[in-house]
Scaffold this active site. Structure first.
Site, mmCIF file in Angstrom:
data_model
loop_
_atom_site.group_PDB
_atom_site.id
_atom_site.type_symbol
_atom_site.label_atom_id
_atom_site.label_comp_id
_atom_site.label_asym_id
_atom_site.label_seq_id
_atom_site.Cartn_x
_atom_site.Cartn_y
_atom_site.Cartn_z
ATOM 1 N N CYS A 1 -49.458 -75.629 -0.119
ATOM 2 C CA CYS A 1 -48.779 -76.826 0.349
ATOM 3 C C CYS A 1 -48.585 -77.570 -1.282
ATOM 4 O O CYS A 1 -49.567 -78.022 -2.067
ATOM 5 C CB CYS A 1 -49.554 -77.950 1.194
ATOM 6 S SG CYS A 1 -48.981 -79.335 1.588
ATOM 7 N N SER B 1 -20.496 -66.882 -24.503
ATOM 8 C CA SER B 1 -19.867 -65.658 -25.241
ATOM 9 C C SER B 1 -20.357 -65.219 -26.395
ATOM 10 O O SER B 1 -20.529 -66.265 -27.461
ATOM 11 C CB SER B 1 -18.140 -65.869 -25.454
ATOM 12 O OG SER B 1 -17.912 -66.966 -26.333
ATOM 13 N N LYS C 1 -24.984 -61.012 -36.316
ATOM 14 C CA LYS C 1 -24.582 -61.780 -36.837
ATOM 15 C C LYS C 1 -24.738 -63.312 -36.173
ATOM 16 O O LYS C 1 -24.515 -64.336 -36.901
ATOM 17 C CB LYS C 1 -23.039 -61.584 -37.109
ATOM 18 C CG LYS C 1 -22.896 -60.465 -37.877
ATOM 19 C CD LYS C 1 -21.306 -60.209 -38.166
ATOM 20 C CE LYS C 1 -21.011 -58.849 -38.911
ATOM 21 N NZ LYS C 1 -19.636 -58.844 -39.158
ATOM 22 N N GLU C 2 -24.999 -63.065 -34.935
ATOM 23 C CA GLU C 2 -25.095 -64.309 -34.112
ATOM 24 C C GLU C 2 -26.601 -64.149 -33.623
ATOM 25 O O GLU C 2 -26.801 -63.516 -32.549
ATOM 26 C CB GLU C 2 -24.218 -64.338 -33.139
ATOM 27 C CG GLU C 2 -22.594 -64.540 -33.337
ATOM 28 C CD GLU C 2 -21.451 -64.412 -32.279
ATOM 29 O OE1 GLU C 2 -20.604 -65.067 -32.534
ATOM 30 O OE2 GLU C 2 -21.868 -63.518 -31.514
ATOM 31 N N ASP D 1 -19.965 -58.688 -25.621
ATOM 32 C CA ASP D 1 -18.746 -58.019 -25.811
ATOM 33 C C ASP D 1 -18.945 -56.878 -26.862
ATOM 34 O O ASP D 1 -18.338 -56.152 -27.132
ATOM 35 C CB ASP D 1 -17.679 -58.807 -26.236
ATOM 36 C CG ASP D 1 -16.487 -58.317 -26.001
ATOM 37 O OD1 ASP D 1 -16.299 -57.819 -24.896
ATOM 38 O OD2 ASP D 1 -15.342 -58.580 -26.707
ATOM 39 N N ASP E 1 -19.551 -71.657 -26.770
ATOM 40 C CA ASP E 1 -19.791 -70.520 -27.789
ATOM 41 C C ASP E 1 -21.486 -70.215 -27.796
ATOM 42 O O ASP E 1 -22.151 -71.137 -27.457
ATOM 43 C CB ASP E 1 -19.511 -70.839 -29.167
ATOM 44 C CG ASP E 1 -17.879 -70.798 -29.394
ATOM 45 O OD1 ASP E 1 -17.436 -70.050 -28.505
ATOM 46 O OD2 ASP E 1 -17.446 -71.303 -30.186
ATOM 47 N N ASP F 1 -7.441 -70.376 -27.768
ATOM 48 C CA ASP F 1 -7.758 -71.732 -26.972
ATOM 49 C C ASP F 1 -6.439 -72.689 -27.180
ATOM 50 O O ASP F 1 -6.231 -73.271 -26.161
ATOM 51 C CB ASP F 1 -8.890 -72.346 -27.813
ATOM 52 C CG ASP F 1 -8.768 -72.254 -29.337
ATOM 53 O OD1 ASP F 1 -7.777 -71.659 -29.766
ATOM 54 O OD2 ASP F 1 -9.757 -72.695 -30.186
#
Length: 1053
Positions: free
Chosen positions: A39, A314, A320-321, A350, A516, A754
């Site tokens: 509970c 994304s 690199k990221e 990706d 991003d 964009d």
């Protein structure tokens, strides 16, 4: 939906790869079963019912409550579920209380088997546990019919609002509201002010009235600030016209080529100023009211009625990221202050990297501890890296005794989490020859990044979706679209369109937030801020997106290279918000899904024309106005671009047939059957299978989702069929012969997708909104060293050149649409600004030429000409000062922006023009470099990091030329005496203007050791020397001798 789903629709393959171990599965199952038996109020075990099933108190959310607590809550408490605030229904054998309905009393001994069928607990069968697989699939696959199991009780925010005021302040606020209502005649005046019941009634009425108030308001700039600004703009335009009149009609005859070049450059600068200045004519601010949003859509005792939101993150290359940056972004999303059943996070990989796949698995596990910590103590920001690194008093406003202990424990767990992430990165540095292998021995499907199947993995939202407190977490989905050789994948725009389709199949939220990987939620209420606009009944249906400003961490205090871009975000964007809305800047934007599907916005209903009944019917044609306005059908007609077809509804057999709502179907023929009542021609034109497939692709499930304006999924869907369809819509050949990237989704044709995507929406008549909350909604990382910053600007400028050379150029596209003229000027400015670099290069070279040759671009000035020059300079200064005054931007930020405008124009913009021409005209493609998101351990360590690039050569050459020119000009003035100093001042001012603007560039070249790379110096000196020698050889300013040639006579005379 456990495991990684990989497959290819073209090859008719679908594989389920289980990556978790059996021990981990058993551990998660035991946690769920244990949470279901305890509970959540008293901590005792939940007993069994008479038939042996686990007791379920709430039929809506199945919140674990034992029978004694349930009966006590009904008899002594509020009688509602602590989780979803739904009123408890009476169970068999429980005493009746006041408020039980007649149907409940009549069916005392009737078991509510139908409602409990999917919620009953069986300790022997895992599929019927409270938070087992079946329940999780029901909660997250059919999101429309679910209720939240999150820890935050949003319905009690009424009490939170009262707690922000003292008792006296709250009474004063209610009394003021009563006074206003009495003046309006909406509340009768009473003499008995001491009646507590009436006070309670007034308080309830006040809250109801507050909920009906607008969710936002427009805050125009004060007239004392904006009126002088507009007057100076008009005066500057008039002065500019007289200045050009003087410059054109008064040539410098001794330096005619220089005068021609300077006049052309100045005219181009004037046109650029007009394109940039006039879209800022109507700047506005906006305020939101989050408390009213709660009062309206999260009422006490009712489930939340806030709209669902799908968040897209994304990423391309995790090396690199860094995965730790992406993990912080995902964690901030999962911990957002928003109902968990309304929130889903999709991460696009990706690059098909197993490193990101494993990182998200670790992130999902850490989220089970991080999310409840954030919501329990209401911490900000909710990205752990930035929360623990903040240099503030973290004990401020914290009153819970356990906070310090829990914070220390959480910080230790986060450090352990970082170590595990670092281990994954270190392992990914060297790829094995046989390729990557997952934990169960299965080869990683993405070993070949250019040839792999589509992959989908649901980490949260199905199995293991509970945090350590047993509460539900938002859905987290890993997506990697299929890639095959020979197909065009369209980089980031193609990845975003794949996410649009996957999310439409799995959750189909009506709104989507695009981020991003390095932009985290700095404000946990950011999504609610956007909902204040998108769920507003007045303008919500007409908004294509809500754009937030970009704010950045890790930038040096002086912002040497204008990374914050304050002038654009705080001046230009606010100006556009007063016209048709800000441009889309690629991240920090909440979209309306219907706008991305190519729909036109709903047309505003025009007010009926005034008519009278005193004239015959035939007089109405002459008097202007019709008695019966024609009704128009909207929706799919606008979607398919066939709005010009039939606009009347057909009446048959005395009945007026209207469009029936589309149902949950999978066959396009059934969709057509749901539109009975339309003309046969309309049915065949609007709803034919061929038109749907041509526009959206060969997925009936996805097409059905596009017809559901308010989101949600069709009834009767199963997780297996949805996953199979999701693999289908991310296949590499799905977009062939469709309108994806042309009219639907993110638009292809430019690396700055964009700008193009937002431009297409505005051309259809959609509006956008600029939302600037006091606490920045999102924060990201920016490249702070010179080379990376120039490459980032190069990418943006190259995209603008591509749009300029495409059919979507704002100079000639969309004139038949609904784009406002000032908005068009702003879009024209966004695509022509790189070409200003040609004029800027020539204009910055002129001072050196003038100093070396002794010529000048302006002839001797008379008194009137001097007045126009002085008036122009003063108007430029006045415009800048007044602009800073109404916007609140500091003069330092404005000056850094001016400096980098020159630096970027002489380097990145110049290269972008030539690369764009080569790409479009000659087909030579240039790949842009992904900006590094990592930061040095030392504070601002990357600021002094130098990377060689050809972009550095033109500005360095210009600096050397002007310095040489200054030395030559001063030397010449010293040699020629006092009289030559007067003409020299104008040339020196011109040259120093160039050098001062390029000063940050010069500091960037020197680096931390104040050394300029040898290669840069050699190239620049070589180019400057060649230019000087060529100029001396073909000096056009040498006087040409006329008349007979005189020769010395030989006589001394």
């Amino acid at each position: 939906m456990a495991g990684l789903f990989a497959g290819s629709h073209g090859r008719n393959e679908l594989h389920v790869l289980h990556t978790g171990t059996d021990d981990e599965h058993d551990r998660r199952s035991s946690i769920r079963e244990q949470a279901a038996k305890i509970c959540r109020i008293c901590g005792d075990e939940i007993g069994l019912r008479e038939n042996g099933d686990t007791f379920v108190a709430c039929h809506e959310c199945a919140f674990p409550v034992c029978r004694p607590c349930y009966e006590y809550e009904r008899m002594e408490g509020q009688g509602t579920c602590p989780q979803c605030h739904t009123r408890y229904k009476r169970h068999k054998g429980c005493p009746k209380i006041e408020g039980d309905g007649e149907e409940e009393n009549a069916s005392d001994d009737f078991e509510d088997e139908f409602q409990l069928k999917n919620l009953q607990y069986d300790t022997h069968e895992p599929q019927h546990s409270e938070n087992g697989e079946f329940k999780q699939q029901q909660n997250h696959v059919n999101v429309v019919a679910t209720r939240s199991v999150a820890g935050s009780v949003t319905g009690k925010e009424f009490e939170a609002e009262k707690e922000t005021y003292s008792s006296d302040e709250w009474k004063d606020r209610v009394e003021k509201w009563k006074t206003r209502q009495e003046k309006r005649g909406l509340v009768a005046k009473t003499d008995d002010g001491g009646n507590d019941n009436k006070d309670d009634d007034y308080e309830d009425e006040y809250l109801i009235a507050e909920a009906r108030q607008p969710l936002w308001r427009k805050v125009p700039i004060a007239s004392r600030l904006i009126s002088p600004y507009r007057i100076v703009i008009v005066l500057r335009l008039i002065i500019l016209c007289f200045f050009f009149h003087f410059r054109i009609l008064t040539p410098a005859k001794d330096a005619y080529p220089l005068w021609i070049i300077s006049v052309i450059c100045e005219i181009w600068f004037g046109v650029s100023w007009i394109l940039d200045q006039f879209p800022k004519w109507y700047p506005i601010n906006r305020e939101t009211y989050l408390d009213r949003l709660t009062l309206r859509f999260e009422r006490e005792g009712e489930p939340s009625r806030l709209s669902q939101v799908d968040v897209y993150v994304s990423t391309v290359d995790p090396l690199k990221e860094p995965p730790i940056i992406t993990a912080n972004t995902v964690l901030s999303i999962l911990a957002a202050d928003y109902p968990v059943e309304k929130l889903s996070c999709y991460v696009s990989d990706d690059g098909a990297s197993m490193l990101l796949f494993d990182s998200l698995a670790e992130t999902a596990e850490f989220a089970r501890r991080w999310v409840p910590f954030c919501k329990k103590y209401n911490v900000e920001p909710r990205a752990p890296e930035f929360y623990f690194s903040e240099k503030i008093d973290y004990l401020k406003d914290k009153v819970q005794p356990t906070f310090v202990k829990d914070r220390r424990a959480m910080k230790r767990e986060y450090e352990e989490f970082k170590v595990r992430m670092n281990a994954l990165v270190a392992k990914a540095q060297k790829k094995p020859e046989e390729g990557w292998v997952m934990q169960d021995g299965t080869p990683w499907p993405g070993n070949n990044t250019r040839d792999h199947p589509g992959m989908i993995q649901v980490y949260l939202g199905s199995e293991g979706a509970l945090d350590v407190d047993g509460k539900e977490l938002p859905r987290l989905v890993y997506v990697s679209r299929e890639k095959r050789p020979g197909y065009q994948h369209h980089k980031k725009a193609g990845a975003m369109n794949a996410l649009v389709r996957v999310s439409a199949v799995l959750t189909n939220a009506p709104f989507m937030l695009n981020l991003d990987c390095d932009h985290y939620l700095n404000n946990s209420k950011a999504i609610r801020e956007a909902m204040c606009f998108l769920m507003d009944p007045q303008i919500g249906k007409k908004l294509c997106y809500v754009q937030f400003p970009q704010r950045f961490d890790g930038i040096d205090r002086h912002d040497r290279y204008a990374n914050r871009n304050i002038v654009f975000f705080d001046i230009n964007m606010k100006g556009l918000d007063g016209i048709q809305g800000p441009v889309y800047v690629g991240t920090g934007c909440v979209f309306n899904r219907q706008a991305l599907y190519g729909y036109d916005p709903p047309a505003s209903e025009k007010r009926a024309k005034m008519t009278c009944d005193c004239w015959p019917k035939w007089c109405c044609c002459c008097c202007g106005g019709s008695r019966k306005p024609k009704s128009k059908k909207k929706g799919l007609k606008a979607l398919l671009g066939l709005g010009g077809l039939y606009s009347k509804k057909k009446k048959m057999m005395g009945k007026q047939y209207t469009r029936k709502p589309s149902g949950p179907v999978f066959d396009l023929e059934e969709i057509e059957e749901g539109l009975e009542g339309y003309d046969e021609l309309e049915k065949s034109s609007l709803m034919s299978q061929k038109n749907f497939e041509k526009r959206f692709g060969m997925s009936p499930v996805f097409i059905t989702s596009t017809l559901m304006e308010n989101g949600g999924l069709p009834e009767g869907t199963s997780p297996g069929s949805l996953v199979k369809e999701a693999i289908h819509v991310i296949s590499c050949g799905y977009e062939e012969k469709t309108e994806w990237g042309k009219e639907i989704g993110w638009i292809y044709g430019s690396i700055t997708e964009d700008i193009l995507t937002g431009f297409k929406m505005h051309c259809r008549g959609w509006r956008s909104v600029y939302c600037c909350p006091k606490r920045p909604a999102f924060k990201g990382s920016a490249p702070i060293n010179l080379s990376d910053r120039l490459h980032q600007v190069l990418r943006w400028a190259l995209g603008s050149v591509e749009i300029f050379l495409s059919r979507h150029c704002p100079l000639w596209y969309g004139y038949g649409g609904k784009l406002k003229y000032l908005e068009r000027l702003a879009y024209i400015n966004t695509i022509v600004y790189p070409f200003t670099s040609l004029a800027l290069l020539a204009y910055c070279t002129l001072p050196a030429v003038c100093l070396l040759t002794g010529k000048f671009i302006v002839p001797t000035l008379n008194n009137l000409a001097s007045i126009w020059f002085m008036a122009l300079f003063l108007s430029i200064i006045a415009t800048g000062v007044l602009e800073l005054r109404w916007s609140g931007v500091s003069i330092e930020d404005w000056w850094r922006n001016e400096q980098f405008w020159v630096i970027g124009g002489l380097s990145a913009h110049l290269f972008a023009v030539f690369q764009g021409l080569l790409k479009v005209l000659a087909g030579v493609d240039t790949n842009f470099t992904v900006t590094s998101k990592a930061a040095d351990d030392a504070e601002f360590g990357e600021l002094y990091l130098f990377k060689w690039t050809t972009l550095l050569i033109p500005p360095t050459t210009i600096i050397i030329l002007n310095m040489v020119g200054v030395v030559a000009g001063v030397s010449d003035a010293i040699n020629n005496g006092y009289g030559s100093w007067g003409p020299l001042f104008g040339k020196l001012f011109f040259a120093f203007w160039v050098i001062v603007h390029l000063y940050p560039f010069l500091k960037g070249l020197m680096g931390k050791q104040n050394r300029t790379p040898t290669i840069v110096v050699l190239w620049s000196i070589l180019l400057a020397s060649i230019f000087s020698l060529v100029w001396v050889r073909i000096d056009p300013f040498l006087p040409k001798q006329t008349g007979p040639i005189l020769k010395p006579c030989g006589v001394e005379c």
